[in-house]
Design a protein around this motif. Sequence first.
Motif, PDB file in Angstrom:
ATOM      1  N   GLN A   1     -47.722  34.053   4.356  1.00  0.00           N
ATOM      2  CA  GLN A   1     -46.386  33.483   4.566  1.00  0.00           C
ATOM      3  C   GLN A   1     -45.719  34.068   5.798  1.00  0.00           C
ATOM      4  OE1 GLN A   1     -45.393  30.825   3.002  1.00  0.00           O
ATOM      5  NE2 GLN A   1     -43.474  30.738   4.140  1.00  0.00           N
TER       6      GLN A   1
ATOM      7  N   LYS B   1     -47.297  32.444   8.816  1.00  0.00           N
ATOM      8  CA  LYS B   1     -46.830  31.062   8.935  1.00  0.00           C
ATOM      9  C   LYS B   1     -45.441  31.020   9.563  1.00  0.00           C
ATOM     10  CE  LYS B   1     -45.957  26.923   6.250  1.00  0.00           C
ATOM     11  NZ  LYS B   1     -44.832  26.571   5.475  1.00  0.00           N
ATOM     12  N   GLN B   2     -44.525  31.832   9.063  1.00  0.00           N
ATOM     13  CA  GLN B   2     -43.149  31.780   9.568  1.00  0.00           C
ATOM     14  C   GLN B   2     -43.037  32.367  10.972  1.00  0.00           C
ATOM     15  OE1 GLN B   2     -41.107  32.305   5.284  1.00  0.00           O
ATOM     16  NE2 GLN B   2     -39.707  32.210   7.000  1.00  0.00           N
TER      17      GLN B   2
ATOM     18  N   ASN C   1     -45.376  32.172  13.240  1.00  0.00           N
ATOM     19  CA  ASN C   1     -45.938  31.111  14.069  1.00  0.00           C
ATOM     20  C   ASN C   1     -44.913  30.001  14.295  1.00  0.00           C
ATOM     21  OD1 ASN C   1     -48.058  29.756  15.502  1.00  0.00           O
ATOM     22  ND2 ASN C   1     -48.296  28.430  13.720  1.00  0.00           N
ATOM     23  N   GLU C   2     -44.204  29.613  13.230  1.00  0.00           N
ATOM     24  CA  GLU C   2     -43.173  28.578  13.353  1.00  0.00           C
ATOM     25  C   GLU C   2     -42.036  29.017  14.275  1.00  0.00           C
ATOM     26  OE1 GLU C   2     -42.059  27.788   9.310  1.00  0.00           O
ATOM     27  OE2 GLU C   2     -43.859  26.611   8.901  1.00  0.00           O
ATOM     28  N   ALA C   3     -41.773  30.331  14.340  1.00  0.00           N
ATOM     29  CA  ALA C   3     -40.718  30.861  15.207  1.00  0.00           C
ATOM     30  C   ALA C   3     -41.225  31.107  16.629  1.00  0.00           C
ATOM     31  CB  ALA C   3     -40.169  32.159  14.619  1.00  0.00           C
ATOM     32  N   GLY C   4     -42.524  30.882  16.861  1.00  0.00           N
ATOM     33  CA  GLY C   4     -43.089  31.076  18.192  1.00  0.00           C
ATOM     34  C   GLY C   4     -43.333  32.532  18.548  1.00  0.00           C
TER      35      GLY C   4
ATOM     36  N   MET D   1     -36.781  36.717   7.888  1.00  0.00           N
ATOM     37  CA  MET D   1     -37.765  35.801   7.313  1.00  0.00           C
ATOM     38  C   MET D   1     -38.035  36.131   5.850  1.00  0.00           C
ATOM     39  SD  MET D   1     -40.490  35.421  10.389  1.00  0.00           S
ATOM     40  CE  MET D   1     -40.058  34.566  11.886  1.00  0.00           C
TER      41      MET D   1
ATOM     42  N   SER E   1     -35.409  34.824   3.773  1.00  0.00           N
ATOM     43  CA  SER E   1     -35.182  33.381   3.906  1.00  0.00           C
ATOM     44  C   SER E   1     -35.651  32.605   2.680  1.00  0.00           C
ATOM     45  CB  SER E   1     -35.885  32.842   5.157  1.00  0.00           C
ATOM     46  OG  SER E   1     -37.285  32.821   4.948  1.00  0.00           O
TER      47      SER E   1
ATOM     48  N   PRO F   1     -37.393  29.733   2.573  1.00  0.00           N
ATOM     49  CA  PRO F   1     -38.803  29.321   2.593  1.00  0.00           C
ATOM     50  C   PRO F   1     -39.757  30.438   2.140  1.00  0.00           C
ATOM     51  CG  PRO F   1     -37.721  28.590   4.595  1.00  0.00           C
ATOM     52  CD  PRO F   1     -36.742  29.483   3.878  1.00  0.00           C
TER      53      PRO F   1
END
Length: 170
Positions: free
Chosen positions: A13, A16-17, A19-22, A102, A105, A107
């Motif tokens: 997780q 994943k997060q 990566n989503e935040a760059g 994160m 968060s 998610p």
Amino acid sequence: MTDNEVYIAIRAQLLKQLNEAGIAVPVVAGFQSTKQGREDSFVMFFPIEEAAQGWQGRNYHVVGRDANHRETQWVEKTLQVQGVGTVQALTANDITATVRMMVNSLPFVEALRKQHIGVQRAGNLRTPFFINDQGNYEMSPSFDVKITHSREIKPNTAAVNALYPDIYRI
């Protein structure tokens, strides 16, 4: 749940997060039995303590002579999360503070809840410095987070079908 199952879920997780935040930074588990070498920048987490919560639950599902005995214990584990190095324009403190957000968060909490892992609110960010192997000061920010999950054992317990008391008056 075993420690490895919990750590795999948390790491997946976080990756994943991030990566989503760059933010391209490895996430590693600390205190591993095999040394993986040191990365220049990474996020690391490791256990600090584990406490049992409440009473250990017991249940049985008798089939023939087997009691199918199962005992379950909810545990609260404290993990320390630490960021090291810099990524893009982010300092170790920026990375660690972002990871803390994160972990808090929705998610993150919901993804782990679906895997039967509870997440408590992550604590304050600590920002100590240390002298690294090159003699320079390096930041070592970290925070603690408590997670909850169950542990289970299945003792081999035989079922009792009948009891015949043999009580005599004295």
